[in-house]
Design an enzyme around this catalytic site. Structure first.
Site, PDB file in Angstrom:
ATOM      1  N   ASP A 191      -3.035  -9.362  -6.879  1.00  0.00           N
ATOM      2  CA  ASP A 191      -3.248 -10.620  -6.163  1.00  0.00           C
ATOM      3  C   ASP A 191      -3.230 -11.803  -7.121  1.00  0.00           C
ATOM      4  O   ASP A 191      -2.691 -12.851  -6.796  1.00  0.00           O
ATOM      5  CB  ASP A 191      -4.575 -10.579  -5.396  1.00  0.00           C
ATOM      6  CG  ASP A 191      -4.397  -9.902  -4.048  1.00  0.00           C
ATOM      7  OD1 ASP A 191      -3.402 -10.215  -3.362  1.00  0.00           O
ATOM      8  OD2 ASP A 191      -5.237  -9.061  -3.686  1.00  0.00           O
ATOM      9  N   CYS A 217      -7.941  -3.599 -12.748  1.00  0.00           N
ATOM     10  CA  CYS A 217      -7.595  -2.535 -11.803  1.00  0.00           C
ATOM     11  C   CYS A 217      -6.306  -2.842 -11.058  1.00  0.00           C
ATOM     12  O   CYS A 217      -5.906  -2.095 -10.172  1.00  0.00           O
ATOM     13  CB  CYS A 217      -8.727  -2.287 -10.825  1.00  0.00           C
ATOM     14  SG  CYS A 217      -9.097  -3.740  -9.839  1.00  0.00           S
ATOM     15  N   GLU A 220      -9.206 -12.269  -8.873  1.00  0.00           N
ATOM     16  CA  GLU A 220      -7.845 -12.219  -8.327  1.00  0.00           C
ATOM     17  C   GLU A 220      -7.403 -13.541  -7.704  1.00  0.00           C
ATOM     18  O   GLU A 220      -6.331 -13.637  -7.141  1.00  0.00           O
ATOM     19  CB  GLU A 220      -7.652 -11.050  -7.355  1.00  0.00           C
ATOM     20  CG  GLU A 220      -8.782 -10.772  -6.425  1.00  0.00           C
ATOM     21  CD  GLU A 220      -8.613  -9.485  -5.604  1.00  0.00           C
ATOM     22  OE1 GLU A 220      -7.608  -8.786  -5.728  1.00  0.00           O
ATOM     23  OE2 GLU A 220      -9.539  -9.206  -4.824  1.00  0.00           O
ATOM     24  N   HIS A 249       0.795  -1.226   0.000  1.00  0.00           N
ATOM     25  CA  HIS A 249       0.000   0.000   0.000  1.00  0.00           C
ATOM     26  C   HIS A 249       0.829   1.278   0.000  1.00  0.00           C
ATOM     27  O   HIS A 249       0.403   2.289  -0.531  1.00  0.00           O
ATOM     28  CB  HIS A 249      -1.067  -0.048   1.093  1.00  0.00           C
ATOM     29  CG  HIS A 249      -2.230  -0.838   0.620  1.00  0.00           C
ATOM     30  ND1 HIS A 249      -2.297  -2.202   0.774  1.00  0.00           N
ATOM     31  CD2 HIS A 249      -3.307  -0.497  -0.118  1.00  0.00           C
ATOM     32  CE1 HIS A 249      -3.392  -2.644   0.179  1.00  0.00           C
ATOM     33  NE2 HIS A 249      -4.028  -1.633  -0.363  1.00  0.00           N
TER      34      HIS A 249
HETATM   35  C1  PEP Z   1      -5.279  -6.383  -6.978  1.00  0.00           C
HETATM   36  O1  PEP Z   1      -5.136  -7.351  -6.219  1.00  0.00           O
HETATM   37  O2  PEP Z   1      -4.854  -6.356  -8.151  1.00  0.00           O
HETATM   38  C2  PEP Z   1      -5.962  -5.181  -6.511  1.00  0.00           C
HETATM   39  C3  PEP Z   1      -6.242  -4.195  -7.325  1.00  0.00           C
HETATM   40  O3  PEP Z   1      -6.272  -5.123  -5.193  1.00  0.00           O
HETATM   41  P1  PEP Z   1      -5.241  -4.758  -4.002  1.00  0.00           P
HETATM   42  O4  PEP Z   1      -3.946  -4.341  -4.613  1.00  0.00           O
HETATM   43  O5  PEP Z   1      -5.875  -3.671  -3.217  1.00  0.00           O
HETATM   44  O6  PEP Z   1      -5.175  -6.054  -3.266  1.00  0.00           O
HETATM   45 MG    MG Z   2      -6.296  -7.509  -4.420  1.00  0.00          MG
END
Ligand code: PEP
Ligand code: MG
Length: 656
Positions: free
Chosen positions: A570, A617, A546, A305
């Protein structure tokens, strides 16, 4: 004299409503006690009151003894019977501060941290761009107990030392509250902490230990751990979060005993390079992002993050340095190359000149991309490709709009929960989602339901110790088990849906039943809202792809989901069986690996066949080398960090 009543205060006597109740009780001279299920505590102690765990609809008895007992009972019972008590001026419960968690430094990649020929230290390229600046080391001091046994004649002086430390902390909090430019949410936090610092419960626990011969530092650490444990054992997420308040206050008192102060990111000088083992969500949320020149961390990887927030704000970042980050503690100047994942401590003239050239080239590229900001990219057959933004906070909407985002393809709601380090109320969530929808209308905003667990634990929710948190109780799995947390979010989404073009998506789906169960819960929420006379709208419900299970079951999921959004961060770690945060296996965390690309293609085919929209995404959506491949597969939406949007639009518009 006493009176009993049923508590109507919305969500019970947690945090702010409890603080206000205590303030009201203290305005009377009488001795006042509040009792629930046969257990009574002083109504003048917020910690004791919160530990009583009074919830909405509980029956309580208030007892008052003294000259103004009648008036006191009248006022306090009135308070308990009013659903809006304690929430009048804000729908948000005061946030809590977490003690910076002891940081576990992951083992560095063998040999990868040594200076290479050019004097670089290698890490993981987590957010592109280069910067040179003054180093700002951010290593909050760790506190360890001295466990010193006091001789009886040392005890009185130790008690004085302890009370002086408490007084210094209280004075500092008072001074902070007098600061003019304090945000309302920060004021709420300080008031909540000050209450705890002034409360008998914690102080009595600590003084009891000192009187028993324990040194003040050990006593304070022990007392805050004991009181925090009591909070975390209560069956109420709002009250569980108070455990962090107690730990935060305990930490401040300990630092005062040591004659130290916590470092804060707030005093970061302009353009400074932040160097840390890790940056917790709490610290990051309060950091002046505009002032950060670059970020260098021992922890984390390209999809952690810290990396995601850095990319959103266009801050170059190199993460995953492992133990080498400690060698940078005393560095004065540092050059950071977030594109190649390298840092140079004390750069010489040649390195400085090279970096300055690259900074100028990046600025020139930014200007050249300006023309693409507002364009609407299309495929050769005329199909519009939505290039949307990934956001983690409402405040980021301006950055996204300025970059030319065609809506929001992923709003990570867990950051809303992590930022405040408590569970945001339904009203507060409704306000946030509504504001976002209004800001982007008529474009759509895809809100992802709470995705915590794995690498994203939050205060207020007790997570079990798991051997493999990434394979454990996270995302939709946790939400379906905790309707007390999930329903307020779904209700808030239904309520805000009337204000714009809302889509909702579920994270970590691995089974079609998870979608069906969520739909049933949404219906329950809808009926509740209708019977309460609250307006509620509709939204498309989609899922994130994912997990490998979701890929293999994509045909089945497409029958229940209105759209797919591929979460490559993920998906890559699960397909490749390579922890996305572990620098040692970063080599395997590559979306362009044929196995991951095949999973993406399978997903896209299933969506196209079923006639539902498929987008992406995960961070890969912005990869210049893969965009054309994704579009060929049938993806019609790519959602990414705002800074990547103009370049992606340019690439799409150039496709044949
Ligand atoms: C992902 O896993 O690609 C995603 C967009 O979610 P996060 O990075 O918040 O796990
Ligand atoms: Mg994710």
């Amino acid at each position: 004299m006493e009176r009993s009543t049923i508590v109507r205060v919305h969500e019970g006597l947690h945090a702010r409503p409890a603080t206000r109740f205590v303030k009201l009780a203290k305005s009377f001279e009488s001795e006042i006690e509040i009792a629930k299920a046969g257990k009574g505590v002083s109504a003048k102690s917020s910690v004791k009151l919160m530990l009583l765990g009074v919830k909405e609809n509980d029956t309580v008895t208030v007892r008052a003894e003294g000259a103004d007992a009648i008036e006191a009972l009248e006022a306090l019972i009135g308070y308990l019977e009013n659903p809006h008590s304690g929430l009048e001026d804000t729908a948000v419960a005061p946030a809590v501060v977490t003690e910076p968690a002891p940081v576990e430094v992951k083992a560095p990649v063998a040999g990868s941290n040594e200076l290479d020929d050019a004097g670089f230290i290698k890490g993981i390229a987590a957010s592109e761009g280069v910067a040179i600046g003054t180093a700002y080391p951010f290593f909050p001091p760790e506190i360890t107990a001295g466990n010193r046994n006091l001789k009886p004649d040392e005890i009185p002086a130790e008690l004085i030392r302890f009370h002086e430390a408490v007084a210094r902390v209280q004075q500092r909090m008072d001074a902070e509250l007098k600061t003019d430019n304090l945000a309302e949410s920060d004021r709420g936090i300080i008031v909540a902490l000050k209450d705890i610092a002034a409360d008998d419960t914690l102080l009595e626990e600590a003084t009891g230990l000192i009187k028993g011969g324990m040194d003040a530092l050990s006593a304070m650490l022990g007392a805050s751990a004991a009181v925090a444990r009591q909070f975390s054992e209560i069956d109420d997420p709002y009250l569980n979060a108070r455990a962090d308040d107690v730990q935060a206050v305990g930490r401040q008192i300990c630092l005062a005993l040591l004659g130290q102060e916590d470092i804060s990111l707030e005093s970061l000088p302009d353009g400074a390079i932040l160097i840390a083992e890790d940056i917790g969500a709490w610290d990051f949320a309060r950091a002046p992002l505009k002032k950060i020149g670059a970020i260098v961390c021992g922890h984390g990887g390209a999809t952690s993050h810290v990396a995601i927030i850095a990319r959103t704000h266009g801050i170059p970042a190199v993460l995953g340095l492992g133990k080498a980050v400690h060698d940078l503690r005393d560095v004065k100047q540092i050059a950071v190359d977030g594109s190649k994942g390298r840092v140079v401590p004390e750069p010489d003239e040649a390195v400085c000149a090279d970096f300055k050239n690259r900074i100028a080239a990046a600025q020139a590229e930014k200007q050249a991309l300006e023309a693409y900001r507002t364009m609407i990219p299309q495929r050769a057959d005329g199909t519009v490709i939505e290039v949307a933004a990934n956001l983690g906070a409402l405040e980021e909407f301006e950055v996204a709009q300025a970059a030319g985002a065609m809506g929001v393809g992923l709003f990570r709601t867990e950051l809303l929960f992590m930022k405040h380090m408590h569970l945001p109320s339904e009203d507060m969530q409704t306000e946030t989602y509504t504001a976002l929808l209004k800001a982007f209308a008529p474009h759509s905003v895809i809100v992802r339901t709470l995705d915590i667990g794995g690498d994203k634990p939050i205060a207020g929710i007790e997570f079990p110790q798991e051997e493999n948190p990434f394979l454990g109780w996270r995302g939709i799995r946790m939400c379906l088990d905790r309707p007390d947390i999930f329903k307020p979010q779904l209700r808030a989404l239904l309520r805000s849906a009337v204000h714009g073009n809302l889509k909702v998506m579920l994270p970590m789906i691995s089974d079609v039943e998870e979608i069906r169960a969520t739909k049933a819960l949404i219906e329950t929420c809808r009926q509740e809202l209708v019977s309460e006379g609250k307006p509620c709208g509709n939204f498309d419900l989609g899922v994130m792809i994912e997990t490998p299970a979701a890929v293999f079951a994509a045909h089945q999921l497409a029958q229940e989901a209105a759209f797919f959004s591929i979460g490559t961060n993920d998906l890559t770690q699960y397909v490749m069986a390579a922890d996305r945060l572990n620098p040692t296996v970063a080599r395997l965390n590559d979306v362009s690996h044929p196995a991951v690309m095949a999973a993406i293609e399978m997903t896209a085919k299933a969506a196209v066949q079923a006639g539902i929209m498929v987008g992406m995404c995960g961070e890969a959506a912005a990869r210049p080398d893969l965009i054309s491949e994704f579009i060929r597969m049938g993806l019609t939406e790519l959602s990414m960090s705002p800074a990547s949007i103009p370049r992606a639009k340019k690439l799409i518009s150039e496709l044949k």
